[in-house]
Design a protein around this motif. Structure first.
Motif, PDB file in Angstrom:
ATOM      1  N   GLN A  61      25.294  43.033  80.720  1.00 50.16           N
ATOM      2  CA  GLN A  61      24.701  44.314  80.035  1.00 50.16           C
ATOM      3  C   GLN A  61      23.707  43.809  79.288  1.00 50.16           C
ATOM      4  OE1 GLN A  61      28.593  44.359  80.435  1.00 50.16           O
ATOM      5  NE2 GLN A  61      27.868  45.294  82.398  1.00 50.16           N
ATOM      6  N   MET A  62      23.505  42.525  78.633  1.00 50.06           N
ATOM      7  CA  MET A  62      22.619  42.029  77.749  1.00 50.06           C
ATOM      8  C   MET A  62      21.534  41.579  78.440  1.00 50.06           C
ATOM      9  SD  MET A  62      25.115  40.164  75.171  1.00 50.06           S
ATOM     10  CE  MET A  62      25.797  39.039  76.087  1.00 50.06           C
ATOM     11  N   PRO A  63      20.247  41.870  77.551  1.00 46.99           N
ATOM     12  CA  PRO A  63      18.774  41.260  78.162  1.00 46.99           C
ATOM     13  C   PRO A  63      19.094  39.691  77.745  1.00 46.99           C
ATOM     14  CG  PRO A  63      18.836  42.244  76.136  1.00 46.99           C
ATOM     15  CD  PRO A  63      20.271  42.852  76.373  1.00 46.99           C
ATOM     16  N   ILE A  64      18.061  39.007  78.561  1.00 51.42           N
ATOM     17  CA  ILE A  64      18.123  37.593  78.336  1.00 51.42           C
ATOM     18  C   ILE A  64      17.932  37.258  76.988  1.00 51.42           C
ATOM     19  CG2 ILE A  64      15.453  37.684  79.138  1.00 51.42           C
ATOM     20  CD1 ILE A  64      18.102  34.895  80.110  1.00 51.42           C
ATOM     21  N   ARG A  65      17.018  37.881  76.271  1.00 52.43           N
ATOM     22  CA  ARG A  65      16.497  37.240  74.793  1.00 52.43           C
ATOM     23  C   ARG A  65      17.719  37.317  73.891  1.00 52.43           C
ATOM     24  NH1 ARG A  65      11.437  36.485  73.731  1.00 52.43           N
ATOM     25  NH2 ARG A  65       9.733  37.360  75.120  1.00 52.43           N
ATOM     26  N   THR A  66      18.571  38.293  74.183  1.00 49.31           N
ATOM     27  CA  THR A  66      19.997  38.507  73.319  1.00 49.31           C
ATOM     28  C   THR A  66      20.888  37.283  73.580  1.00 49.31           C
ATOM     29  OG1 THR A  66      19.592  41.045  73.375  1.00 49.31           O
ATOM     30  CG2 THR A  66      21.697  40.150  72.809  1.00 49.31           C
ATOM     31  N   LYS A  67      20.906  37.042  74.872  1.00 48.19           N
ATOM     32  CA  LYS A  67      21.941  36.005  75.511  1.00 48.19           C
ATOM     33  C   LYS A  67      21.380  34.721  74.850  1.00 48.19           C
ATOM     34  CE  LYS A  67      22.312  37.232  79.883  1.00 48.19           C
ATOM     35  NZ  LYS A  67      22.826  37.284  81.040  1.00 48.19           N
ATOM     36  N   ILE A  68      20.086  34.352  74.935  1.00 52.87           N
ATOM     37  CA  ILE A  68      19.552  33.095  74.326  1.00 52.87           C
ATOM     38  C   ILE A  68      19.797  33.057  73.017  1.00 52.87           C
ATOM     39  CG2 ILE A  68      17.328  31.741  74.055  1.00 52.87           C
ATOM     40  CD1 ILE A  68      16.405  32.631  76.653  1.00 52.87           C
ATOM     41  N   PHE A  69      19.666  34.140  72.339  1.00 47.22           N
ATOM     42  CA  PHE A  69      19.711  34.014  70.644  1.00 47.22           C
ATOM     43  C   PHE A  69      21.341  33.746  70.260  1.00 47.22           C
ATOM     44  CE2 PHE A  69      20.995  36.456  66.955  1.00 47.22           C
ATOM     45  CZ  PHE A  69      20.297  35.809  65.947  1.00 47.22           C
ATOM     46  N   ILE A  70      22.110  34.339  71.302  1.00 40.22           N
ATOM     47  CA  ILE A  70      23.691  34.106  71.001  1.00 40.22           C
ATOM     48  C   ILE A  70      24.207  32.739  71.316  1.00 40.22           C
ATOM     49  CG2 ILE A  70      25.976  34.613  71.920  1.00 40.22           C
ATOM     50  CD1 ILE A  70      24.878  37.614  72.098  1.00 40.22           C
ATOM     51  N   VAL A  71      23.386  32.326  72.339  1.00 40.72           N
ATOM     52  CA  VAL A  71      23.884  30.481  72.807  1.00 40.72           C
ATOM     53  C   VAL A  71      23.324  29.897  71.560  1.00 40.72           C
ATOM     54  CG1 VAL A  71      23.329  28.840  74.341  1.00 40.72           C
ATOM     55  CG2 VAL A  71      24.079  30.992  75.323  1.00 40.72           C
ATOM     56  N   ILE A  72      21.998  30.005  71.246  1.00 37.31           N
ATOM     57  CA  ILE A  72      21.510  29.097  70.109  1.00 37.31           C
ATOM     58  C   ILE A  72      22.140  29.288  68.942  1.00 37.31           C
ATOM     59  CG2 ILE A  72      19.565  28.648  68.937  1.00 37.31           C
ATOM     60  CD1 ILE A  72      19.232  27.519  71.858  1.00 37.31           C
ATOM     61  N   GLY A  73      22.510  30.605  68.607  1.00 33.97           N
ATOM     62  CA  GLY A  73      23.253  30.727  67.282  1.00 33.97           C
ATOM     63  C   GLY A  73      24.670  29.967  67.343  1.00 33.97           C
ATOM     64  N   LEU A  74      25.556  30.290  68.316  1.00 38.91           N
ATOM     65  CA  LEU A  74      26.943  29.765  68.563  1.00 38.91           C
ATOM     66  C   LEU A  74      26.780  28.023  68.403  1.00 38.91           C
ATOM     67  CD1 LEU A  74      28.319  31.375  71.602  1.00 38.91           C
ATOM     68  CD2 LEU A  74      28.999  31.652  69.137  1.00 38.91           C
ATOM     69  N   PHE A  75      25.792  27.631  68.949  1.00 45.74           N
ATOM     70  CA  PHE A  75      25.713  26.152  68.965  1.00 45.74           C
ATOM     71  C   PHE A  75      25.408  25.624  67.661  1.00 45.74           C
ATOM     72  CE2 PHE A  75      26.406  26.307  73.328  1.00 45.74           C
ATOM     73  CZ  PHE A  75      26.541  24.913  74.055  1.00 45.74           C
ATOM     74  N   GLY A 117      34.539  31.685  68.483  1.00 47.19           N
ATOM     75  CA  GLY A 117      35.203  31.980  69.756  1.00 47.19           C
ATOM     76  C   GLY A 117      35.217  33.430  70.301  1.00 47.19           C
ATOM     77  N   ALA A 118      35.418  34.108  69.323  1.00 47.37           N
ATOM     78  CA  ALA A 118      35.574  35.516  69.661  1.00 47.37           C
ATOM     79  C   ALA A 118      34.249  36.035  70.304  1.00 47.37           C
ATOM     80  CB  ALA A 118      36.132  36.367  68.478  1.00 47.37           C
ATOM     81  N   ILE A 119      33.230  35.580  69.460  1.00 49.32           N
ATOM     82  CA  ILE A 119      31.653  36.103  69.942  1.00 49.32           C
ATOM     83  C   ILE A 119      31.396  35.352  71.359  1.00 49.32           C
ATOM     84  CG2 ILE A 119      29.340  35.597  69.210  1.00 49.32           C
ATOM     85  CD1 ILE A 119      30.088  35.779  66.612  1.00 49.32           C
ATOM     86  N   ALA A 120      31.885  34.200  71.509  1.00 51.48           N
ATOM     87  CA  ALA A 120      31.607  33.596  72.841  1.00 51.48           C
ATOM     88  C   ALA A 120      32.249  34.346  73.949  1.00 51.48           C
ATOM     89  CB  ALA A 120      31.879  32.316  72.867  1.00 51.48           C
ATOM     90  N   ILE A 121      33.525  34.630  73.885  1.00 52.53           N
ATOM     91  CA  ILE A 121      34.291  35.465  74.758  1.00 52.53           C
ATOM     92  C   ILE A 121      33.652  36.857  74.908  1.00 52.53           C
ATOM     93  CG2 ILE A 121      36.454  36.590  75.127  1.00 52.53           C
ATOM     94  CD1 ILE A 121      37.780  34.277  73.867  1.00 52.53           C
ATOM     95  N   THR A 122      33.317  37.331  74.041  1.00 54.78           N
ATOM     96  CA  THR A 122      32.900  38.636  74.182  1.00 54.78           C
ATOM     97  C   THR A 122      31.484  38.744  74.850  1.00 54.78           C
ATOM     98  OG1 THR A 122      34.030  39.532  72.376  1.00 54.78           O
ATOM     99  CG2 THR A 122      32.155  40.854  72.985  1.00 54.78           C
ATOM    100  N   SER A 123      30.704  37.722  74.532  1.00 54.14           N
ATOM    101  CA  SER A 123      29.384  37.749  75.072  1.00 54.14           C
ATOM    102  C   SER A 123      29.398  37.448  76.555  1.00 54.14           C
ATOM    103  CB  SER A 123      28.600  36.547  74.422  1.00 54.14           C
ATOM    104  OG  SER A 123      28.406  36.995  73.044  1.00 54.14           O
ATOM    105  N   TYR A 124      30.369  36.359  77.031  1.00 52.44           N
ATOM    106  CA  TYR A 124      30.573  36.030  78.531  1.00 52.44           C
ATOM    107  C   TYR A 124      30.849  37.294  79.239  1.00 52.44           C
ATOM    108  CZ  TYR A 124      32.125  34.068  83.042  1.00 52.44           C
ATOM    109  OH  TYR A 124      32.136  33.884  83.890  1.00 52.44           O
ATOM    110  N   LEU A 125      31.845  38.180  78.723  1.00 45.73           N
ATOM    111  CA  LEU A 125      32.508  39.231  79.356  1.00 45.73           C
ATOM    112  C   LEU A 125      31.289  40.342  79.588  1.00 45.73           C
ATOM    113  CD1 LEU A 125      35.996  39.334  77.857  1.00 45.73           C
ATOM    114  CD2 LEU A 125      35.207  38.431  80.218  1.00 45.73           C
ATOM    115  N   THR A 126      30.596  40.496  78.454  1.00 50.61           N
ATOM    116  CA  THR A 126      29.487  41.651  78.457  1.00 50.61           C
ATOM    117  C   THR A 126      27.992  40.989  78.771  1.00 50.61           C
ATOM    118  OG1 THR A 126      28.969  41.019  76.158  1.00 50.61           O
ATOM    119  CG2 THR A 126      30.750  42.912  76.760  1.00 50.61           C
ATOM    120  N   ARG A 127      28.051  39.915  79.314  1.00 49.84           N
ATOM    121  CA  ARG A 127      26.830  39.245  79.625  1.00 49.84           C
ATOM    122  C   ARG A 127      25.740  40.086  80.553  1.00 49.84           C
ATOM    123  NH1 ARG A 127      30.512  37.479  83.117  1.00 49.84           N
ATOM    124  NH2 ARG A 127      30.182  36.855  85.137  1.00 49.84           N
TER     125      ARG A 127
END
Length: 369
Positions: free
Chosen positions: A68-82, A56-66
């Motif tokens: 600043q993040m490249p697309i590949r990093t965001k995809i990796f985070i989404v897949i990793g969370l799920f 949950g903390a990762i999801a909140i942080t990722s959304y707030l800093t989205r």
């Protein structure tokens, strides 16, 4: 240039889809983590809850800093969370939890955000993983750390289930719909761009008339039709008289406007089945399909010359030019483009020599206007 544009648009679409899913994960973290922790009085503290808080903390942080993040990093985070939520839920609660649902959605996201092949591979590994976890539960390696009846009769368990299976699906399906809509729009835009490029390649950019590259194909089509139905085709070679003087005196802007106006006048004389091409600065070729007799062709040539001499106004001045036309006829003067064009060109130069502003049939006397 076109490929770069398509790539940029595709990246923009993927970015929008991932941001929508991150928003869903953000909202789910705010609502879902407290709902998950509400089961603590029934189940006691489980490692699953620690994982939920962390994710949950990762999801909140990722959304707030989205941003600043490249697309590949965001995809990796989404897949990793799920994936983590799904695997963790299966290991901790087996079929009592919604871990399997999260893994199914992860396969969908793999296919949507990466490639269909990667989604298929993930699905295969997911199935093997589920079988392995099932084997562990069946053989007692893994056990559910809570009484199933107590768990299933708790409102907190059902509320957690509702939150997990309603909020996230809404954003995932919204993302899928957005991807489909954006892909459709991208396809239409790319198709329109290609049509515009093809139109520019096939049309003269100044006058809008057919470009020279279309002449051979159009004439060959007319010739094939004429041979079959034994009809005549007329090729008229048009060259403006006095256009260079207008260009030199009034400038290229005036010359361009005059060419556009002359093209408009020429088109007004022709039928839909005829064709006109701009083949040089002030040179045009007209193809008359089903041309008929020489008298009928002469009427068209006469009308073209009459219209060309009408006054043309530019700023406060009025000027006019003439038109020399050479005419060749299929099959009388040739049976291919090169021969017909050569005879028409020669006839046009005979008009120029004999005083301009008139028309001549190949191998006939000049007729002046």
């Amino acid at each position: 240039m076109e490929n770069t544009t398509e790539h940029e648009l595709t990246q923009k679409i993927r970015m929008d889809v991932v941001d929508r899913i991150l928003l869903g994960a953000f909202i789910l973290a705010i609502l879902g983590v407290p709902a998950s922790l509400s089961r603590y009085p029934i189940t006691g503290w489980l490692p699953l809850y620690t994982a939920h808080v962390t994710l949950g903390a990762i999801a909140i942080t990722s959304y707030l800093t989205r941003r600043q993040m490249p697309i590949r990093t965001k995809i990796f985070i989404v897949i990793g969370l799920f994936s983590c939520v799904g695997i963790g839920g299966l290991i901790q609660l087996g079929l009592l939890g919604v871990g399997m649902w999260w893994l199914v959605v992860t396969s969908l996201l793999f296919s949507m955000l990466h490639t269909p092949l990667s989604g298929l591979i993930f699905t295969i590994f997911t199935a093997l993983g589920v079988l392995a976890i099932g084997w562990c539960f069946i053989n007692g390696v893994l056990t559910v750390p809570v009484d199933p009846n107590t768990y299933l009769t708790s409102w907190s368990s059902w509320i957690t289930l509702v939150v997990a299976t309603s909020i996230m699906p809404f954003f995932v399906f919204q993302a899928v719909q957005s991807l489909q809509s954006a892909t459709h729009d991208l396809f239409e835009e790319v198709t329109a761009q290609r049509n515009r490029i093809e139109e520019l390649a096939n049309r003269d950019p100044l006058t809008g008339l057919l470009a020279p590259r279309q002449l051979t194909d159009r004439l060959n089509f007319m010739l094939a039709t004429s041979r079959r139905y034994k009809q005549r085709i007329a090729l008229l070679f048009l060259d403006l008289d006095g256009f260079k003087s207008v260009n030199d005196t009034y400038g290229h802007e005036c010359g361009d406007l005059m060419l556009k106006e002359q093209a408009r006048r020429f088109v007004s004389v022709l039928r839909e089945e005829d064709a006109i091409f701009r083949v040089g600065g002030d040179e045009f070729i007209v193809l008359l399909s089903q041309a008929g007799s020489e008298e009928q062709i002469a009427k068209v040539a006469l009308r073209l010359t009459q219209l060309s001499t009408l006054p043309f106004k530019y700023l406060d001045d009025s000027m006019s030019v003439g038109l020399s036309i050479g005419i060749s006829i299929y099959p009388d003067n040739g049976a291919d483009e090169r021969t017909l064009r050569l005879h028409a060109d020669q006839a046009m130069y005979e008009v120029k020599k004999s005083g301009k502003n008139g028309y001549r049939f190949a191998s006939t006397d000049t007729t002046e206007v």
